[in-house]
Scaffold this active site. Sequence first.
Site, PDB file in Angstrom:
ATOM      1  N   PHE A 186       0.813  -1.221   0.000  1.00 33.97           N
ATOM      2  CA  PHE A 186       0.000   0.000   0.000  1.00 33.97           C
ATOM      3  C   PHE A 186       0.845   1.269   0.000  1.00 33.97           C
ATOM      4  O   PHE A 186       0.312   2.357   0.190  1.00 33.97           O
ATOM      5  CB  PHE A 186      -0.941   0.001   1.216  1.00 33.97           C
ATOM      6  N   LYS A 214       2.892   4.606  -1.002  1.00 30.52           N
ATOM      7  CA  LYS A 214       2.658   5.574  -2.080  1.00 30.52           C
ATOM      8  C   LYS A 214       3.990   6.149  -2.538  1.00 30.52           C
ATOM      9  O   LYS A 214       4.871   6.435  -1.720  1.00 30.52           O
ATOM     10  CB  LYS A 214       1.686   6.686  -1.697  1.00 30.52           C
ATOM     11  N   CYS A 227      -0.498   3.182 -10.730  1.00 33.31           N
ATOM     12  CA  CYS A 227      -1.419   2.337  -9.958  1.00 33.31           C
ATOM     13  C   CYS A 227      -2.894   2.632 -10.213  1.00 33.31           C
ATOM     14  O   CYS A 227      -3.598   1.790 -10.766  1.00 33.31           O
ATOM     15  CB  CYS A 227      -1.105   2.454  -8.473  1.00 33.31           C
TER      16      CYS A 227
HETATM   17  P1  NAD Z   1       8.154  -1.220 -11.618  1.00 31.40           P
HETATM   18  O1  NAD Z   1       7.761  -1.238 -13.038  1.00 31.40           O
HETATM   19  O2  NAD Z   1       8.741   0.015 -11.025  1.00 31.40           O
HETATM   20  O3  NAD Z   1       9.157  -2.419 -11.310  1.00 31.40           O
HETATM   21  C1  NAD Z   1       8.951  -3.731 -11.713  1.00 31.40           C
HETATM   22  C2  NAD Z   1      10.309  -4.378 -11.898  1.00 31.40           C
HETATM   23  O4  NAD Z   1      10.138  -5.766 -12.166  1.00 31.40           O
HETATM   24  C3  NAD Z   1      11.116  -3.803 -13.082  1.00 31.40           C
HETATM   25  O5  NAD Z   1      12.362  -3.362 -12.631  1.00 31.40           O
HETATM   26  C4  NAD Z   1      11.227  -4.987 -14.035  1.00 31.40           C
HETATM   27  O6  NAD Z   1      12.454  -5.001 -14.745  1.00 31.40           O
HETATM   28  C5  NAD Z   1      11.135  -6.159 -13.063  1.00 31.40           C
HETATM   29  N1  NAD Z   1      10.763  -7.425 -13.697  1.00 31.40           N
HETATM   30  C6  NAD Z   1       9.749  -7.672 -14.563  1.00 31.40           C
HETATM   31  N2  NAD Z   1       9.751  -8.968 -14.921  1.00 31.40           N
HETATM   32  C7  NAD Z   1      10.771  -9.565 -14.272  1.00 31.40           C
HETATM   33  C8  NAD Z   1      11.284 -10.881 -14.226  1.00 31.40           C
HETATM   34  N3  NAD Z   1      10.726 -11.844 -14.946  1.00 31.40           N
HETATM   35  N4  NAD Z   1      12.344 -11.124 -13.434  1.00 31.40           N
HETATM   36  C9  NAD Z   1      12.926 -10.140 -12.723  1.00 31.40           C
HETATM   37  N5  NAD Z   1      12.479  -8.863 -12.718  1.00 31.40           N
HETATM   38  C10 NAD Z   1      11.420  -8.579 -13.488  1.00 31.40           C
HETATM   39  O7  NAD Z   1       6.824  -1.629 -10.820  1.00 31.40           O
HETATM   40  P2  NAD Z   1       6.358  -1.131  -9.381  1.00 31.40           P
HETATM   41  O8  NAD Z   1       5.811   0.254  -9.478  1.00 31.40           O
HETATM   42  O9  NAD Z   1       7.382  -1.441  -8.369  1.00 31.40           O
HETATM   43  O10 NAD Z   1       5.093  -2.096  -9.165  1.00 31.40           O
HETATM   44  C11 NAD Z   1       5.250  -3.471  -8.939  1.00 31.40           C
HETATM   45  C12 NAD Z   1       3.906  -4.018  -8.488  1.00 31.40           C
HETATM   46  O11 NAD Z   1       3.528  -3.421  -7.256  1.00 31.40           O
HETATM   47  C13 NAD Z   1       2.753  -3.737  -9.457  1.00 31.40           C
HETATM   48  O12 NAD Z   1       1.853  -4.790  -9.425  1.00 31.40           O
HETATM   49  C14 NAD Z   1       2.117  -2.491  -8.871  1.00 31.40           C
HETATM   50  O13 NAD Z   1       0.758  -2.371  -9.227  1.00 31.40           O
HETATM   51  C15 NAD Z   1       2.270  -2.748  -7.385  1.00 31.40           C
HETATM   52  N6  NAD Z   1       2.290  -1.551  -6.540  1.00 31.40           N
HETATM   53  C16 NAD Z   1       2.950  -0.434  -6.964  1.00 31.40           C
HETATM   54  C17 NAD Z   1       2.972   0.688  -6.146  1.00 31.40           C
HETATM   55  C18 NAD Z   1       3.660   1.950  -6.591  1.00 31.40           C
HETATM   56  O14 NAD Z   1       3.448   2.986  -5.947  1.00 31.40           O
HETATM   57  N7  NAD Z   1       4.475   1.937  -7.634  1.00 31.40           N
HETATM   58  C19 NAD Z   1       2.344   0.657  -4.892  1.00 31.40           C
HETATM   59  C20 NAD Z   1       1.727  -0.503  -4.484  1.00 31.40           C
HETATM   60  C21 NAD Z   1       1.712  -1.607  -5.329  1.00 31.40           C
END
Ligand code: NAD
Length: 431
Positions: free
Chosen positions: A150, A152, A261
């Site tokens: 959760f 931000k 998100c």
């Molecule tokens: P992001 O795009 O910043 O990072 C994802 C990472 O995963 C990337 O660095 C990518 O290279 C890596 N990746 C993808 N496939 C891979 C694999 N097969 N092996 C190894 N690495 C791999 O994404 P994020 O913003 O950190 O979000 C990740 C998840 O968390 C999403 O589901 C998102 O909805 C959720 N989320 C995000 C936030 C936010 O504020 N960004 C908050 C809560 C939840």
Amino acid sequence: MKLTVIGTGYVGLVAGACFAETGNDVVCVDKDEAKIRLLRKGKMPIFEPGLEEVVRRNVADKRLTFTTQLPKAVRSASVIMIAVGTPQGEDGSADLQHVLGVAREIAKAMNGYKVIVDKSTVPVGTASRVREIIRRETTYPFSVVSNPEFLKQGGAVADFFKPDRVVIGAEDEKAAEVMRNLYSPFTRTGAPIMVMDCASAELSKYAANALLATKISFMNEIANICELFGADVDQVRHAVGSDHRIGPSFLFPGTGYGGSCFPKDVKAIIKFTADKGYDFRIVKAVDAVNHLQKSVLASKMEKHLGSLKGKMIAVWGLSFKPRTDDMREAPAVVLIERLLAAGARVQAFDPEAMPVAKQLFGNRIVLAPTSYKALEGADAMALVTEWNEFREPDFAKMRKAMKTPLIFDGRNIYTREAMRTHGFQYFSIGR
Ligand code: NAD
């Protein structure tokens, strides 16, 4: 505890660094070699306040390492977290290819009992799919846990250290206990660790984001209604928000929600509920209102200036919100594209998102070195992101730089009185 976090983005890197900070041995895995190279050099691939310090300290203390070698990292840990992206698919659904692909890779690398934790935001039922995939590939015992995140962006480290609550979907007590131990250092001030079934945990994340998005779209509509009747949305917001059943947060009107998100999670819950035959009417309206709201500044400009052809427009703020460099689904992108399509020229400034903007727009817009430079010769300025440094600028310097003292404020950060005093013509949202 020995922990491996797969996916080193906003969630994975913050979670990995914070779990290392509480004494765990953490390996962060990413398939992006450039990202891992950067992190190994002590450089951050993203801007997130306070993150660099935590990463550096734990790397120096050898509790935090980075690798592209997923199988080795899986074998070295007892808890494996999946924190890869779940971007929006073409039909609005959450694209699960990374999550399910990683589950397959984990399964192949298993060498003993592991707790496999899904931290990515995933539709209800994904924990079951992950369990099935792993069961097919291995005879080693394992538990699958759903642990939605959760935090931000812009306050991710602080949120991780002080969560409002920790949600854990677990099907067995052994895995639930592992998760309680992992999170107990972060919940000393009394934040609850809520253990529930996986489906409820998965749905909790979407329900929270959909409700927050609803508050935003609702207030954006109230702002539009204020403009129709000559009411002031700030007064309305205060009056509404002081009801303790409603509360004052998330009631600020603006140019629509963006980021990685809310837009995709709103679309995903519409899609996965529709797949079950449910028409989620409220959230569909939230999405539609947000789409319209992203054009609100451009429409105001066109109404006031007539044709934008040849006009020079300064844009202050490019990231989807302050304290992040993330421009995914940012209202500024929609605005700039519309300005360019109308034949306007754009000079923009953002305190952190300039490198991202450069990748996105190339030479189609001018990226100014300072906020004041962006104003030089401008026919109007659009304020899109409410960075603190834009709140108390040198108004005289602004006036001098601009060709016409005309401001379109998409975040209501100035008072109309101050704008009048400083000689600006001023348009904001809902006032
Ligand atoms: P992001 O795009 O910043 O990072 C994802 C990472 O995963 C990337 O660095 C990518 O290279 C890596 N990746 C993808 N496939 C891979 C694999 N097969 N092996 C190894 N690495 C791999 O994404 P994020 O913003 O950190 O979000 C990740 C998840 O968390 C999403 O589901 C998102 O909805 C959720 N989320 C995000 C936030 C936010 O504020 N960004 C908050 C809560 C939840």
